[in-house]
Design an enzyme around this catalytic site. Structure first.
Site, PDB file in Angstrom:
ATOM      1  N   ARG A 149      11.797  -1.201  10.464  1.00 36.88           N
ATOM      2  CA  ARG A 149      10.777  -0.782  11.431  1.00 36.88           C
ATOM      3  C   ARG A 149      10.782  -1.728  12.628  1.00 36.88           C
ATOM      4  O   ARG A 149      10.888  -2.936  12.456  1.00 36.88           O
ATOM      5  CB  ARG A 149       9.401  -0.824  10.754  1.00 36.88           C
ATOM      6  CG  ARG A 149       9.065   0.461  10.051  1.00 36.88           C
ATOM      7  CD  ARG A 149       7.826   0.376   9.232  1.00 36.88           C
ATOM      8  NE  ARG A 149       6.728  -0.366   9.840  1.00 36.88           N
ATOM      9  CZ  ARG A 149       5.542  -0.509   9.263  1.00 36.88           C
ATOM     10  NH1 ARG A 149       5.316   0.028   8.086  1.00 36.88           N
ATOM     11  NH2 ARG A 149       4.588  -1.191   9.846  1.00 36.88           N
ATOM     12  N   ARG A 201      11.894  -5.594   4.161  1.00 37.58           N
ATOM     13  CA  ARG A 201      11.575  -4.163   4.054  1.00 37.58           C
ATOM     14  C   ARG A 201      12.538  -3.273   4.853  1.00 37.58           C
ATOM     15  O   ARG A 201      12.834  -3.539   6.003  1.00 37.58           O
ATOM     16  CB  ARG A 201      10.147  -3.934   4.559  1.00 37.58           C
ATOM     17  CG  ARG A 201       9.776  -2.476   4.637  1.00 37.58           C
ATOM     18  CD  ARG A 201       8.318  -2.251   4.601  1.00 37.58           C
ATOM     19  NE  ARG A 201       7.610  -2.746   5.777  1.00 37.58           N
ATOM     20  CZ  ARG A 201       6.286  -2.740   5.877  1.00 37.58           C
ATOM     21  NH1 ARG A 201       5.547  -2.319   4.873  1.00 37.58           N
ATOM     22  NH2 ARG A 201       5.715  -3.184   6.963  1.00 37.58           N
ATOM     23  N   ARG A 225       0.181  -8.757  13.492  1.00 42.31           N
ATOM     24  CA  ARG A 225      -0.396  -7.792  12.549  1.00 42.31           C
ATOM     25  C   ARG A 225      -1.229  -8.504  11.480  1.00 42.31           C
ATOM     26  O   ARG A 225      -2.278  -8.019  11.079  1.00 42.31           O
ATOM     27  CB  ARG A 225       0.712  -6.961  11.891  1.00 42.31           C
ATOM     28  CG  ARG A 225       1.200  -5.842  12.810  1.00 42.31           C
ATOM     29  CD  ARG A 225       2.593  -5.380  12.473  1.00 42.31           C
ATOM     30  NE  ARG A 225       2.718  -4.829  11.141  1.00 42.31           N
ATOM     31  CZ  ARG A 225       3.874  -4.704  10.494  1.00 42.31           C
ATOM     32  NH1 ARG A 225       5.008  -5.103  11.058  1.00 42.31           N
ATOM     33  NH2 ARG A 225       3.906  -4.195   9.294  1.00 42.31           N
ATOM     34  N   ARG A 261      -9.142   0.793   9.238  1.00 45.00           N
ATOM     35  CA  ARG A 261      -8.595  -0.530   9.527  1.00 45.00           C
ATOM     36  C   ARG A 261      -9.590  -1.420  10.254  1.00 45.00           C
ATOM     37  O   ARG A 261      -9.299  -2.577  10.516  1.00 45.00           O
ATOM     38  CB  ARG A 261      -7.369  -0.358  10.404  1.00 45.00           C
ATOM     39  CG  ARG A 261      -6.095  -0.900   9.766  1.00 45.00           C
ATOM     40  CD  ARG A 261      -4.964  -0.509  10.690  1.00 45.00           C
ATOM     41  NE  ARG A 261      -3.761  -1.234  10.442  1.00 45.00           N
ATOM     42  CZ  ARG A 261      -2.758  -0.801   9.693  1.00 45.00           C
ATOM     43  NH1 ARG A 261      -2.860   0.314   9.023  1.00 45.00           N
ATOM     44  NH2 ARG A 261      -1.660  -1.515   9.590  1.00 45.00           N
ATOM     45  N   LYS A 266       0.845  -1.219   0.000  1.00 46.67           N
ATOM     46  CA  LYS A 266       0.000   0.000   0.000  1.00 46.67           C
ATOM     47  C   LYS A 266       0.873   1.259   0.000  1.00 46.67           C
ATOM     48  O   LYS A 266       0.635   2.172  -0.776  1.00 46.67           O
ATOM     49  CB  LYS A 266      -0.889   0.057   1.260  1.00 46.67           C
ATOM     50  CG  LYS A 266      -1.826  -1.115   1.420  1.00 46.67           C
ATOM     51  CD  LYS A 266      -2.690  -0.956   2.662  1.00 46.67           C
ATOM     52  CE  LYS A 266      -1.931  -0.882   3.971  1.00 46.67           C
ATOM     53  NZ  LYS A 266      -1.357  -2.130   4.464  1.00 46.67           N
TER      54      LYS A 266
HETATM   55  P1  ADP Z   1       1.353  -2.114   8.009  1.00 41.63           P
HETATM   56  O1  ADP Z   1       0.167  -1.839   7.141  1.00 41.63           O
HETATM   57  O2  ADP Z   1       2.539  -2.522   7.224  1.00 41.63           O
HETATM   58  O3  ADP Z   1       1.074  -3.023   9.163  1.00 41.63           O
HETATM   59  P2  ADP Z   1       1.318   0.641   8.992  1.00 41.63           P
HETATM   60  O4  ADP Z   1       2.497   1.491   8.829  1.00 41.63           O
HETATM   61  O5  ADP Z   1       0.111   0.972   8.194  1.00 41.63           O
HETATM   62  O6  ADP Z   1       1.854  -0.809   8.703  1.00 41.63           O
HETATM   63  O7  ADP Z   1       0.875   0.610  10.538  1.00 41.63           O
HETATM   64  C1  ADP Z   1       1.778   0.311  11.584  1.00 41.63           C
HETATM   65  C2  ADP Z   1       1.039   0.210  12.908  1.00 41.63           C
HETATM   66  O8  ADP Z   1       0.411   1.477  13.212  1.00 41.63           O
HETATM   67  C3  ADP Z   1      -0.090  -0.799  12.937  1.00 41.63           C
HETATM   68  O9  ADP Z   1       0.347  -2.097  13.238  1.00 41.63           O
HETATM   69  C4  ADP Z   1      -0.983  -0.203  14.058  1.00 41.63           C
HETATM   70  O10 ADP Z   1      -0.476  -0.497  15.337  1.00 41.63           O
HETATM   71  C5  ADP Z   1      -0.853   1.289  13.824  1.00 41.63           C
HETATM   72  N1  ADP Z   1      -1.917   1.789  12.927  1.00 41.63           N
HETATM   73  C6  ADP Z   1      -1.743   2.285  11.672  1.00 41.63           C
HETATM   74  N2  ADP Z   1      -2.912   2.673  11.143  1.00 41.63           N
HETATM   75  C7  ADP Z   1      -3.864   2.421  12.086  1.00 41.63           C
HETATM   76  C8  ADP Z   1      -5.267   2.583  12.134  1.00 41.63           C
HETATM   77  N3  ADP Z   1      -5.956   3.086  11.101  1.00 41.63           N
HETATM   78  N4  ADP Z   1      -5.920   2.219  13.279  1.00 41.63           N
HETATM   79  C9  ADP Z   1      -5.255   1.719  14.308  1.00 41.63           C
HETATM   80  N5  ADP Z   1      -3.930   1.519  14.336  1.00 41.63           N
HETATM   81  C10 ADP Z   1      -3.230   1.866  13.227  1.00 41.63           C
END
Ligand code: ADP
Length: 290
Positions: A162, A127, A173, A88, A13
């Site tokens: 990360r 990554r 996750r 999410r 994404k």
């Molecule tokens: P990925 O999609 O690769 O897991 P992201 O960078 O989108 O990574 O998100 C990293 C972390 O940030 C998630 O595992 C979560 O803890 C938090 N996070 C991101 N977006 C949201 C969201 N919309 N609602 C709740 N937590 C979020």
């Protein structure tokens, strides 16, 4: 365009959103990036989000929604936006729907990026992100080219992993994605917004599939550059006339000829032509007294 990119962690994404930003001239809004920035700044929000993030769980809805509401209020989002990592769960999707309804800016499309789960794990483990410019690389598939420099520092990219890209957190996750985020596929399908693309294969190929799914040539929309300059406070520059407008203002030879023919036809119809058609002449002779 107002777009949501939906997909499991590692589905690409972020990478595809960055490419859309370059081509469509609209901002990417990544809740993950916003939260990571808050953690790095050590703000109160970051402090509250940190534990959930490190455990691979979702951050509290109220925090994320507050952050999104604020971001969607910024002027650059009026031209459109790409939401990456948000919504999410169903509560966030309903809240987003209400927010965009109030702004009268409904979503145009939700694209789901589909990737096999084994491939997801492989991608996440490779990554790396440049700590300076934020570009995302994959050491297995798209490592920086030899001698490539970071555009921010003009030095080699400073690649970092990360903290939540470790095995245990990744497993959590992926579980959270299946349980909480996957139901959004049906939510958006029911609203007629969902488009699904195969997100495996070369990054460029996935970008092409994404462009096709959006039905859009990924170029900056008309006037985007001018509006961006205006938003940045610059004085509007003079319009370069479009081809149509230029033709109207200074008609070429064929346009002038077409107008002359049309004028003559109208004049003939009213019997005003100096050189009348044979039929008109016959009519005139018939009516003339001998
Ligand atoms: P990925 O999609 O690769 O897991 P992201 O960078 O989108 O990574 O998100 C990293 C972390 O940030 C998630 O595992 C979560 O803890 C938090 N996070 C991101 N977006 C949201 C969201 N919309 N609602 C709740 N937590 C979020």
């Amino acid at each position: 365009m107002r777009i949501v990119l939906l997909g499991a962690p590692g589905s690409g994404k972020g990478t595809q959103a960055q490419r859309l930003v370059e081509r469509a001239g609209i901002p990417q809004i990544s809740t993950g990036d916003l939260l990571r920035a808050a953690v790095a700044r050590g703000s109160e929000l970051g402090r509250q989000a940190r534990e959930a993030m490190e455990g691979g769980r979702l951050v509290d809805d109220a925090l994320v929604l507050g952050m999104i509401r604020e971001r969607l209020g910024e002027p650059d989002t009026r031209r459109g936006f790409i939401l990456d990592g948000f919504p999410r769960n169903l509560a966030q999707a309903h809240a987003l729907e209400r927010m965009l309804e109030a702004l009268q800016q409904p979503l145009d499309a939700v694209v789901q990026l589909e990737v096999d789960s084994r491939e997801l794990v492989r991608r996440i483990s490779g990554r790396r992100t440049c700590a300076d410019c934020g570009r995302v690389f994959n050491m297995l598939t798209s490592a920086p080219a030899a001698g490539e420099l970071c555009p921010k520092t003009a030095a080699p990219h400073r690649l970092t992993q990360r903290p939540d890209d470790n095995e245990a957190t990744v497993a959590e996750r992926l579980r959270v994605y299946d349980g909480k985020t996957r139901p959004l596929i049906d939510f958006y399908r029911a609203r007629g917004l969902l488009r699904v693309i195969d997100a495996e294969g070369h990054v460029d190929e996935v970008t092409r599939r994404l462009a096709r799914a959006l039905g859009a040539p990924l170029r900056a929309p008309r006037g985007a550059k001018r509006r961006a300059r205006k938003d940045a406070g610059a004085r509007p520059t003079h319009h370069k006339p479009t081809r149509k407008r230029a033709a109207r203002q200074s008609p070429g030879k064929s346009a002038r000829r077409k107008r002359a023919v049309a004028r003559k036809a109208r004049a003939v119809g009213r019997g005003k032509s100096r050189r009348a058609t044979p039929a008109a002449r016959r009519g005139r002779l018939k009516g003339r007294p001998r």
